[in-house]
Design a protein around this motif. Sequence first.
Motif, PDB file in Angstrom:
ATOM      1  N   THR A   1       0.830  -1.192   0.000  1.00 28.81           N
ATOM      2  CA  THR A   1       0.000   0.000   0.000  1.00 28.81           C
ATOM      3  C   THR A   1       0.873   1.255   0.000  1.00 28.81           C
ATOM      4  O   THR A   1       0.512   2.244  -0.596  1.00 28.81           O
ATOM      5  N   THR A   2       2.036   1.161   0.665  1.00 26.03           N
ATOM      6  CA  THR A   2       2.958   2.291   0.645  1.00 26.03           C
ATOM      7  C   THR A   2       3.427   2.551  -0.775  1.00 26.03           C
ATOM      8  O   THR A   2       3.577   3.703  -1.184  1.00 26.03           O
ATOM      9  N   ASN A   3       3.619   1.474  -1.533  1.00 23.87           N
ATOM     10  CA  ASN A   3       4.020   1.613  -2.932  1.00 23.87           C
ATOM     11  C   ASN A   3       2.926   2.321  -3.726  1.00 23.87           C
ATOM     12  O   ASN A   3       3.211   3.177  -4.562  1.00 23.87           O
ATOM     13  N   ASN A   4       1.645   1.954  -3.477  1.00 23.82           N
ATOM     14  CA  ASN A   4       0.527   2.619  -4.152  1.00 23.82           C
ATOM     15  C   ASN A   4       0.506   4.106  -3.822  1.00 23.82           C
ATOM     16  O   ASN A   4       0.270   4.941  -4.692  1.00 23.82           O
ATOM     17  N   ASN A   5       0.749   4.433  -2.545  1.00 19.40           N
ATOM     18  CA  ASN A   5       0.764   5.825  -2.119  1.00 19.40           C
ATOM     19  C   ASN A   5       1.904   6.572  -2.816  1.00 19.40           C
ATOM     20  O   ASN A   5       1.723   7.694  -3.294  1.00 19.40           O
ATOM     21  N   HIS A   6       3.070   5.941  -2.899  1.00 18.63           N
ATOM     22  CA  HIS A   6       4.219   6.551  -3.574  1.00 18.63           C
ATOM     23  C   HIS A   6       3.894   6.805  -5.046  1.00 18.63           C
ATOM     24  O   HIS A   6       4.194   7.864  -5.591  1.00 18.63           O
ATOM     25  N   GLN A   7       3.269   5.815  -5.686  1.00 19.65           N
ATOM     26  CA  GLN A   7       2.896   5.973  -7.097  1.00 19.65           C
ATOM     27  C   GLN A   7       1.886   7.105  -7.272  1.00 19.65           C
ATOM     28  O   GLN A   7       1.974   7.882  -8.213  1.00 19.65           O
ATOM     29  N   ARG A   8       0.929   7.200  -6.348  1.00 21.31           N
ATOM     30  CA  ARG A   8      -0.097   8.246  -6.424  1.00 21.31           C
ATOM     31  C   ARG A   8       0.545   9.626  -6.274  1.00 21.31           C
ATOM     32  O   ARG A   8       0.260  10.542  -7.031  1.00 21.31           O
ATOM     33  N   ILE A   9       1.444   9.753  -5.314  1.00 22.82           N
ATOM     34  CA  ILE A   9       2.076  11.038  -5.046  1.00 22.82           C
ATOM     35  C   ILE A   9       2.937  11.492  -6.221  1.00 22.82           C
ATOM     36  O   ILE A   9       3.031  12.671  -6.518  1.00 22.82           O
ATOM     37  N   HIS A  10       3.555  10.532  -6.915  1.00 20.44           N
ATOM     38  CA  HIS A  10       4.489  10.873  -7.986  1.00 20.44           C
ATOM     39  C   HIS A  10       3.910  10.623  -9.383  1.00 20.44           C
ATOM     40  O   HIS A  10       4.652  10.583 -10.359  1.00 20.44           O
ATOM     41  N   SER A  11       2.600  10.478  -9.475  1.00 19.99           N
ATOM     42  CA  SER A  11       1.963  10.223 -10.767  1.00 19.99           C
ATOM     43  C   SER A  11       1.921  11.484 -11.626  1.00 19.99           C
ATOM     44  O   SER A  11       2.149  12.604 -11.143  1.00 19.99           O
ATOM     45  N   GLN A  12       1.599  11.295 -12.890  1.00 18.40           N
ATOM     46  CA  GLN A  12       1.459  12.426 -13.807  1.00 18.40           C
ATOM     47  C   GLN A  12       0.341  13.355 -13.338  1.00 18.40           C
ATOM     48  O   GLN A  12       0.478  14.577 -13.391  1.00 18.40           O
ATOM     49  N   GLN A  13      -0.774  12.775 -12.838  1.00 19.30           N
ATOM     50  CA  GLN A  13      -1.885  13.587 -12.338  1.00 19.30           C
ATOM     51  C   GLN A  13      -1.428  14.434 -11.147  1.00 19.30           C
ATOM     52  O   GLN A  13      -1.787  15.606 -11.039  1.00 19.30           O
ATOM     53  N   ALA A  14      -0.642  13.829 -10.253  1.00 18.99           N
ATOM     54  CA  ALA A  14      -0.155  14.565  -9.085  1.00 18.99           C
ATOM     55  C   ALA A  14       0.733  15.730  -9.518  1.00 18.99           C
ATOM     56  O   ALA A  14       0.620  16.840  -8.991  1.00 18.99           O
ATOM     57  N   ARG A  15       1.601  15.479 -10.484  1.00 21.11           N
ATOM     58  CA  ARG A  15       2.466  16.562 -10.969  1.00 21.11           C
ATOM     59  C   ARG A  15       1.636  17.683 -11.585  1.00 21.11           C
ATOM     60  O   ARG A  15       1.943  18.864 -11.423  1.00 21.11           O
TER      61      ARG A  15
END
Length: 166
Positions: A1-15
């Motif tokens: 789940t931490t990996n999912n959170n990391h991916q969410r934070i650093h996703s294209q949408q987040a940027r």
Amino acid sequence: TTNNNHQRIHSQQAREIERLSSYPMPGKKFHLPIIQTQTTTESSCNNNNEDDNNGERKRSSTTTKTKVTFKQEFILHLKPIVQEMEHLKETDMMESRSATQCEMHKNKGRCYYFDIDTGEEVDSREYERRYLRWIERRRVERLDDNRRRRERDDEVDKCGKNDEEL
């Protein structure tokens, strides 16, 4: 789940969100820029030692760190609230996973459920049955907790009244 959170934070949408709002996604470190302004103070003109040789008022110019803008203050205030919400979401996800013995995966907007022990896909109706059973158990536990809390509070109130009667 931490990996999912990391991916969410650093996703294209987040940027993109960060670019548009100029603020980082929850979970990222927030470095607040210091805004500096030039302030000028003038002393009064009443022939004291603050006059220079020509009788003109002295101006003292200082650079000060000013208050953070309203928008930045709001974000700073909101950050711990969002972090707490993220934490509660994570806790709920772990509890529901444990209670339903299922793990959820999304693919193309659709949710798929897999049994934790076997890895086999679980029908959505079966997952719903497990999930609702867990929700009902939580509801009953909360009602019991509230009942016990009220009983304990009533006992405390009775003790206080007995002391007053003595």
